[in-house]
Enzyme design. Structure first.
Site, PDB file in Angstrom:
ATOM      1  N   ASP A   1      14.502   0.687 -16.370  1.00 49.57           N
ATOM      2  CA  ASP A   1      15.182  -0.101 -15.335  1.00 49.57           C
ATOM      3  C   ASP A   1      15.963  -1.279 -15.910  1.00 49.57           C
ATOM      4  OD1 ASP A   1      13.880   1.619 -13.578  1.00 49.57           O
ATOM      5  OD2 ASP A   1      12.136   0.298 -13.483  1.00 49.57           O
TER       6      ASP A   1
ATOM      7  N   HIS B   1      18.265   6.006 -11.969  1.00 49.46           N
ATOM      8  CA  HIS B   1      19.379   5.202 -12.495  1.00 49.46           C
ATOM      9  C   HIS B   1      20.307   4.867 -11.330  1.00 49.46           C
ATOM     10  CE1 HIS B   1      19.197   6.520 -16.972  1.00 49.46           C
ATOM     11  NE2 HIS B   1      18.015   6.558 -16.418  1.00 49.46           N
TER      12      HIS B   1
END
Ligand code: GTP
Ligand code: IMP
Ligand code: MG
Length: 337
Positions: A13, A43
């Site tokens: 992340d 994503h």
């Protein structure tokens, strides 16, 4: 640019999706190849005002000329990828390796509500049990699934040929260095190695073919799920600093801590980083929001970047100043050969 590996420097992340999508456009990528794990990854790409949350398709889809590949080493969940192919309109240019692993409904079931999934705080995506079946050599691979037949190809061969023809190619990793099965905070890790060398191995690219390893760091650290997080802030302090995030896949609240130089230095050597990107600078320094040149950055933000470069001994080539693909400072022409 030639062949570049993108790898997360902390616990996933870090904003790999945003950096990968920017490179697809700016560097006119011939191909982006998905490496790493499976649908446990989430994503985010914010492009032309639209937000895409992808778990499978390489983030380079924003460049219509970029070929998209799923490597042999990753895991595909047919239900998830077919939906994403439609959402991103990539049917004509998405290819899957014959040997890519397949997540089945039973893998998702085995990844939810079990003792081990609760202890680790897995994403419930089925990635772990699927890799277990793969290592036991009982799992399905892409060539066993009729719905995927039209997408199959020899990804390793095609990508090697593009690299040999001097085309620009990015190998897009998932998760982050400290979620690696080998080099992360075991047992609170994902189900395979996800560092730069593993990314090459997933695709079938030898180490001599790699020109750059771009490690992505965020201006602070987040972690979702269980496991140690040095310097972890209370939820109250995380919210006060504006650092609270929600997981892309699970919606869980991400834990947060300040930028960790010790981990970042380790990520540099574990991955053989030649450069790094620093995302979310605007979240730590709000005056940096939307800025596109280094000279315009607020003084404190410049000080932070200089400190990162001094400690890590690699250049900070890309700086994220907002979620949009174009909200970035690209210093590569000033800093690299
Ligand atoms: P994984 O590591 O595979 O989980 O994905 P990822 O690295 O692409 O990150 P993810 O999308 O899970 O989370 C990053 C979040 O930060 C997303 O919401 C992005 O839109 C956002 N983001 C990325 N770069 C920046 C930035 O420079 N500034 C701001 N404000 N947001 C950013
Ligand atoms: P699994 O990969 O679903 O088995 O989860 C193992 C650990 O890795 C858990 O702590 C998850 O929260 C974490 N994890 C897996 N994928 C990601 C990701 O893409 N971003 C952040 N954390 C992840
Ligand atoms: Mg993510």
């Amino acid at each position: 640019m030639a062949c570049t590996v993108i790898v997360g420097g902390f616990f996933g992340d870090e904003g790999k999706g945003k950096i990968a999508s920017y490179l697809a456009i700016s560097d006119k990528l011939a191909a982006m190849v998905r490496a790493g794990c499976g649908t446990n990854a989430g994503h985010t790409v914010v492009y032309k005002g639209e937000k895409f949350k992808l778990r499978q398709i390489p983030c380079g889809f924003v460049n219509e000329k970029t070929k998209l590949y799923m490597s042999a080493g990753v895991l595909v969940d047919p239900e998830v990828i077919i939906k994403e192919i439609e959402e991103t309109n990539t049917k004509e240019r998405l290819k899957i390796d014959f040997h890519t692993g397949i997540i089945e409904p039973q893998h998702r079931e085995r990844d939810t509500g079990t003792a081990i999934s609760k202890i680790i705080g897995t994403t419930g995506s089925g990635s772990g049990p699927c890799n277990v079946d793969r290592a036991s050599r009982v799992g399905k691979v892409a060539k066993d699934v009729p719905e995927l037949a039209e997408y199959l190809c020899d990804v390793a061969r095609e990508v090697n040929e593009l690299i040999d023809a001097q085309e620009n190619v990015v190998l897009e990793g998932t998760q982050g260095t400290f979620l690696s099965l080998y080099h992360g905070t075991y047992p609170f890790v994902t189900s395979k190695d996800v560092c730069a060398s593993a990314i090459c191995s997933d695709v079938g690219i030898g180490p001599t073919k790699i020109d750059d390893v771009l490690v992505i760091f965020k201006a602070y650290v987040t972690r979702v799920g269980e496991g140690p997080l040095e310097g972890e802030l209370s939820e109250e302090e995380t919210i006060k600093r504006g650092w609270q995030e929600k997981g892309t896949v699970t919606g869980r609240t991400r834990r947060a801590s300040p930028f960790n130089y010790k981990l970042a230095k380790r990520a540099v050597f574990l991955n053989g980083a030649t450069q790094c990107a620093l995302t979310k600078l605007d979240v730590v320094f709000p005056d940096a929001k939307g800025i596109k040149t280094f000279e315009e950055l607020p003084r404190e933000a410049v000080g932070f970047i200089r400190e990162v470069e001094a400690q890590l001994k690699i250049p900070v080539t890309l700086i994220g100043t907002g979620p949009g693909v174009e909200e970035i400072i690209d210093r590569r022409s000033d800093l690299l050969r």
